[in-house]
Design an enzyme around this catalytic site. Structure first.
Site, PDB file in Angstrom:
ATOM      1  N   GLN A  33       0.860  -1.215   0.000  1.00 30.22           N
ATOM      2  CA  GLN A  33       0.000   0.000   0.000  1.00 30.22           C
ATOM      3  C   GLN A  33       0.888   1.256   0.000  1.00 30.22           C
ATOM      4  OE1 GLN A  33      -2.377  -1.153   3.456  1.00 30.22           O
ATOM      5  NE2 GLN A  33      -0.483  -1.716   4.471  1.00 30.22           N
ATOM      6  N   ASP A  88       0.187  -0.094  13.556  1.00 29.81           N
ATOM      7  CA  ASP A  88       0.791   0.986  14.362  1.00 29.81           C
ATOM      8  C   ASP A  88       1.069   0.526  15.803  1.00 29.81           C
ATOM      9  OD1 ASP A  88      -2.391   1.732  13.761  1.00 29.81           O
ATOM     10  OD2 ASP A  88      -1.860   1.551  15.885  1.00 29.81           O
ATOM     11  N   GLU A 108       0.141  -8.942  10.973  1.00 26.34           N
ATOM     12  CA  GLU A 108       0.131  -7.694  10.186  1.00 26.34           C
ATOM     13  C   GLU A 108       0.786  -7.989   8.834  1.00 26.34           C
ATOM     14  OE1 GLU A 108      -0.786  -4.305  10.127  1.00 26.34           O
ATOM     15  OE2 GLU A 108       0.282  -4.515   8.207  1.00 26.34           O
ATOM     16  N   ASP A 140      -0.471 -12.326   5.765  1.00 26.09           N
ATOM     17  CA  ASP A 140      -1.854 -11.961   5.445  1.00 26.09           C
ATOM     18  C   ASP A 140      -2.762 -12.607   6.489  1.00 26.09           C
ATOM     19  OD1 ASP A 140      -3.845 -12.147   2.378  1.00 26.09           O
ATOM     20  OD2 ASP A 140      -4.429 -11.795   4.462  1.00 26.09           O
ATOM     21  N   GLY A 141      -3.578 -11.780   7.112  1.00 25.26           N
ATOM     22  CA  GLY A 141      -4.452 -12.303   8.168  1.00 25.26           C
ATOM     23  C   GLY A 141      -5.375 -13.394   7.662  1.00 25.26           C
ATOM     24  N   ASP A 158      -8.175  -5.148  13.418  1.00 23.81           N
ATOM     25  CA  ASP A 158      -7.898  -3.709  13.313  1.00 23.81           C
ATOM     26  C   ASP A 158      -7.362  -3.467  11.904  1.00 23.81           C
ATOM     27  OD1 ASP A 158      -5.496  -1.430  14.862  1.00 23.81           O
ATOM     28  OD2 ASP A 158      -7.346  -1.064  13.722  1.00 23.81           O
ATOM     29  N   THR A 160      -7.574  -2.118   7.689  1.00 22.82           N
ATOM     30  CA  THR A 160      -7.970  -1.014   6.826  1.00 22.82           C
ATOM     31  C   THR A 160      -9.395  -1.293   6.356  1.00 22.82           C
ATOM     32  OG1 THR A 160      -6.816  -2.303   5.135  1.00 22.82           O
ATOM     33  CG2 THR A 160      -5.659  -0.376   5.987  1.00 22.82           C
ATOM     34  N   PRO A 165      -5.542  -4.690   0.399  1.00 27.62           N
ATOM     35  CA  PRO A 165      -5.235  -5.913   1.187  1.00 27.62           C
ATOM     36  C   PRO A 165      -6.256  -6.180   2.290  1.00 27.62           C
ATOM     37  CG  PRO A 165      -3.655  -4.158   1.670  1.00 27.62           C
ATOM     38  CD  PRO A 165      -4.466  -3.691   0.504  1.00 27.62           C
TER      39      PRO A 165
HETATM   40  N1  SAM Z   1      -7.505   2.297  12.692  1.00 28.26           N
HETATM   41  C1  SAM Z   1      -7.454   1.984  11.279  1.00 28.26           C
HETATM   42  C2  SAM Z   1      -8.832   1.958  10.674  1.00 28.26           C
HETATM   43  O1  SAM Z   1      -9.797   1.958  11.429  1.00 28.26           O
HETATM   44  O2  SAM Z   1      -8.900   1.978   9.446  1.00 28.26           O
HETATM   45  C3  SAM Z   1      -6.685   0.704  11.080  1.00 28.26           C
HETATM   46  C4  SAM Z   1      -5.274   0.899  11.490  1.00 28.26           C
HETATM   47  S1  SAM Z   1      -4.104  -0.283  11.120  1.00 28.26           S
HETATM   48  C5  SAM Z   1      -2.865   0.763  10.517  1.00 28.26           C
HETATM   49  C6  SAM Z   1      -4.679  -1.145   9.672  1.00 28.26           C
HETATM   50  C7  SAM Z   1      -3.665  -2.243   9.340  1.00 28.26           C
HETATM   51  O3  SAM Z   1      -4.282  -3.317   8.631  1.00 28.26           O
HETATM   52  C8  SAM Z   1      -2.507  -1.761   8.452  1.00 28.26           C
HETATM   53  O4  SAM Z   1      -1.312  -1.824   9.175  1.00 28.26           O
HETATM   54  C9  SAM Z   1      -2.517  -2.728   7.256  1.00 28.26           C
HETATM   55  O5  SAM Z   1      -1.234  -3.024   6.768  1.00 28.26           O
HETATM   56  C10 SAM Z   1      -3.215  -3.923   7.884  1.00 28.26           C
HETATM   57  N2  SAM Z   1      -3.797  -4.889   6.938  1.00 28.26           N
HETATM   58  C11 SAM Z   1      -4.516  -4.620   5.818  1.00 28.26           C
HETATM   59  N3  SAM Z   1      -4.867  -5.774   5.199  1.00 28.26           N
HETATM   60  C12 SAM Z   1      -4.345  -6.801   5.949  1.00 28.26           C
HETATM   61  C13 SAM Z   1      -4.360  -8.225   5.839  1.00 28.26           C
HETATM   62  N4  SAM Z   1      -4.990  -8.842   4.810  1.00 28.26           N
HETATM   63  N5  SAM Z   1      -3.749  -8.959   6.795  1.00 28.26           N
HETATM   64  C14 SAM Z   1      -3.113  -8.350   7.843  1.00 28.26           C
HETATM   65  N6  SAM Z   1      -3.034  -6.993   7.998  1.00 28.26           N
HETATM   66  C15 SAM Z   1      -3.663  -6.238   7.057  1.00 28.26           C
END
Ligand code: SAM
Length: 290
Positions: A33, A88, A108, A140-141, A158, A160, A165
């Site tokens: 991203q 984060d 993550e 990947d979760g 938590d 995106t 992703p």
């Molecule tokens: N507070 C934010 C919101 O409400 O949108 C979310 C914050 S956190 C930074 C979101 C995290 O999800 C990011 O670090 C991103 O890399 C992660 N992420 C996105 N898709 C993912 C996946 N398929 N597996 C694991 N982590 C993922």
């Protein structure tokens, strides 16, 4: 310096939020991203991923407290917790405040988000990576959930929004795998958007929860930088009483946990499940469609 630069959040077609940028602190096109961290005179440090505000130093406490203390204090005996996303590490910091938590696994997908957060978000993820209970898995979760044989009492997604992703983390297949990994009476909590602007996201999640769990619901919190009104956090569990804990029980557990908060209180916890009618209507629509 990048004074005069403006970052626009364009998550919702037809409306955008503009942040003035005092300084770009970090910028990278990662494997997954577009990542930018900048300083803003009102919200402090602002992280955007693919143009969408993720977390700011000014209001992260609201979101991280409500995503962690609500499920953990409702559960009452959470020993093993999983976070999916949460790069984060602010959410991890809140979970680890619970000394009753014996292990926290965080899955993550983007190592870059964690890497720069160590330096730039130290004000709210202090000590996480040094905590012996914490285990970071860069994956990947979706894949982790499909393959793990580990079990968790609380799972917190938590992520995106359902683009890029993060999209797979809103799928029925993902929720089914989470259900499989939860211990009896366990609970799933998800980042489920701002229903005034993202109603369908909430309806669809509740619809999918309802096909898998005995109790599909949501609760709310007001996070200034997730603009558009209340933010909903998805709730799914086979324990239908879990979200109806008495305030007296929550007070006892919160007191025993022994830490301070800035948003969470047992009363706010209980009240968060009292949904404004238009949000309750969206939840009930999701339940009906299941
Ligand atoms: N507070 C934010 C919101 O409400 O949108 C979310 C914050 S956190 C930074 C979101 C995290 O999800 C990011 O670090 C991103 O890399 C992660 N992420 C996105 N898709 C993912 C996946 N398929 N597996 C694991 N982590 C993922």
């Amino acid at each position: 310096m990048s004074d005069g630069l403006i970052f626009n959040e364009t998550l919702y077609p037809g409306v955008q939020v503009s942040y003035s940028c005092k300084q770009i602190l970090y910028q990278e096109k990662t494997e997954h991203q577009d990542l930018v961290l900048f300083s803003n005179p009102v919200f402090g440090k602002v992280l955007m991923l693919d143009g969408v505000t993720q977390v700011t130093t000014a209001d992260e406490f609201i979101y991280h407290e409500m995503m962690s203390h609500v499920p953990i204090l409702a559960h009452g005996a959470a020993r093993n917790v999983l976070i999916v996303g949460g790069g984060d590490c602010g959410l991890a910091e809140e979970v680890l405040k619970h000394k009753s938590v014996e292990s926290l696994v965080q899955v993550e997908i983007d190592a870059s988000v964690v890497e720069f957060s160590k330096q730039h978000f130290a004000d709210f993820n202090q000590g996480v990576l040094e905590d012996t209970r914490f285990e970071l898995v860069i994956a990947d979760g979706m894949k982790f959930a499909a393959e793990t044989d580990r079990r968790f009492d609380v799972v917190i997604v938590d992520s995106t929004d359902p683009h890029g992703p993060g999209a797979v983390l809103f799928s029925e297949e993902f929720y089914r795998n989470i259900h499989r990994m939860l211990t009896p009476g366990g609970v799933l909590v998800t980042q489920n958007g701002v229903p005034f602007l993202q109603k369908e996201e909430l309806v669809t999640s509740v619809e999918r929860f309802s096909r898998i769990f005995k109790d599909a619901a949501a609760y709310i919190a007001a996070i200034p930088t997730y603009f558009g009104g209340h933010m909903t956090l998805g709730w799914a569990s086979d324990n239908q009483d879990l979200r109806r804990q008495a305030i007296s029980v929550l007070e006892e557990r919160f007191k025993a946990a022994g830490f301070e908060t800035r948003y969470y209180t047992p009363e706010v916890h209980a009240a968060a499940f009292a949904l404004p009618k238009f949000i309750l209507d969206a939840v009930e629509e999701g339940r009906r469609k299941a």
